[in-house]
Design an enzyme around this catalytic site. Sequence first.
Site, PDB file in Angstrom:
ATOM      1  N   ARG A  93      32.636  10.191  12.244  1.00  0.00           N
ATOM      2  CA  ARG A  93      31.940   9.590  11.111  1.00  0.00           C
ATOM      3  C   ARG A  93      31.742   8.084  11.235  1.00  0.00           C
ATOM      4  O   ARG A  93      30.908   7.528  10.542  1.00  0.00           O
ATOM      5  CB  ARG A  93      32.717   9.875   9.818  1.00  0.00           C
ATOM      6  CG  ARG A  93      32.740  11.335   9.412  1.00  0.00           C
ATOM      7  CD  ARG A  93      33.421  11.500   8.071  1.00  0.00           C
ATOM      8  NE  ARG A  93      34.800  11.025   8.097  1.00  0.00           N
ATOM      9  CZ  ARG A  93      35.567  10.911   7.014  1.00  0.00           C
ATOM     10  NH1 ARG A  93      35.077  11.240   5.826  1.00  0.00           N
ATOM     11  NH2 ARG A  93      36.813  10.494   7.128  1.00  0.00           N
TER      12      ARG A  93
ATOM     13  N   TYR B 135      46.218  21.867   2.307  1.00  0.00           N
ATOM     14  CA  TYR B 135      46.126  21.636   3.752  1.00  0.00           C
ATOM     15  C   TYR B 135      46.699  22.823   4.522  1.00  0.00           C
ATOM     16  O   TYR B 135      46.077  23.322   5.474  1.00  0.00           O
ATOM     17  CB  TYR B 135      46.891  20.355   4.086  1.00  0.00           C
ATOM     18  CG  TYR B 135      46.966  20.007   5.555  1.00  0.00           C
ATOM     19  CD1 TYR B 135      45.877  19.447   6.217  1.00  0.00           C
ATOM     20  CD2 TYR B 135      48.147  20.213   6.275  1.00  0.00           C
ATOM     21  CE1 TYR B 135      45.956  19.110   7.560  1.00  0.00           C
ATOM     22  CE2 TYR B 135      48.228  19.884   7.618  1.00  0.00           C
ATOM     23  CZ  TYR B 135      47.131  19.331   8.252  1.00  0.00           C
ATOM     24  OH  TYR B 135      47.216  19.000   9.586  1.00  0.00           O
TER      25      TYR B 135
END
Length: 256
Positions: free
Chosen positions: A38, A153
Amino acid sequence: MTALAGTHALVTGAGRGIGAAIAARLAAEGARVTLLGRTRDTLEHTAQQLAAKHPDSVAGVVCCDVTDAGAFAAAVQAMPRVDVLVNNAGQATSAPALRTSDALWAQMLAVNLTAPFTCTRAVLPSMLDAGWGRVVTIASTAALRGYPYVAAYAAAKHGVLGFTRALALELATKGVTVNAVCPGFTDTELLHESIANIMQRTGRSETEARATLAALNPQQRFVTPDDVAHVVIGLCSPAAGSLTGLAIPVSGGEVM
């Protein structure tokens, strides 16, 4: 000639930490590597370091969010055929289960479970056409056991392991292997964020917080990015054709 000469590898989350270490090992084995992530500045810095050590090893730098399936698929269409995909991009945010919002739950699944699926789906057609490919997803020991305060998670990482095993069987006769590598606490920026959370939540010092996490590893140390990268390279080797559907812990004996 090195083991992966002539192949093209795509590594997500490749700008730093485990992803950068994997990209370096792939390049050392002769692969041309596309670095995807990113943050362009971080990716380009890593690419420059890689090219300085292994000339012509960088196939490209792609700035893309793996949770944007359309953008990722378009990026794949614009690059050479992907022979090796390493789904490394991930995110870990902790919260007690009762304080885990719908948004946090969705984000953990989007980055850690849905993205490996959509990224793999985008590269599979070319692997199947070629009759050869390697897919390795960086999971976590949280795919193999529970940890408190990371329900979202852990659920995502358990899910990605199920996806890995199912796809491995689906592709077992196609020349494409699908595996997961499950690191324990690894000395990366994600670990530093976990340490900061412990310090904030408990009032412990950085040294105490680090010791708390390191104590989970029977070797009494943190895993290094290179520890993980060496295992990934073994799974990517042409000689590893019989290794598929595996979840290999890299955790100093924490998980066996």
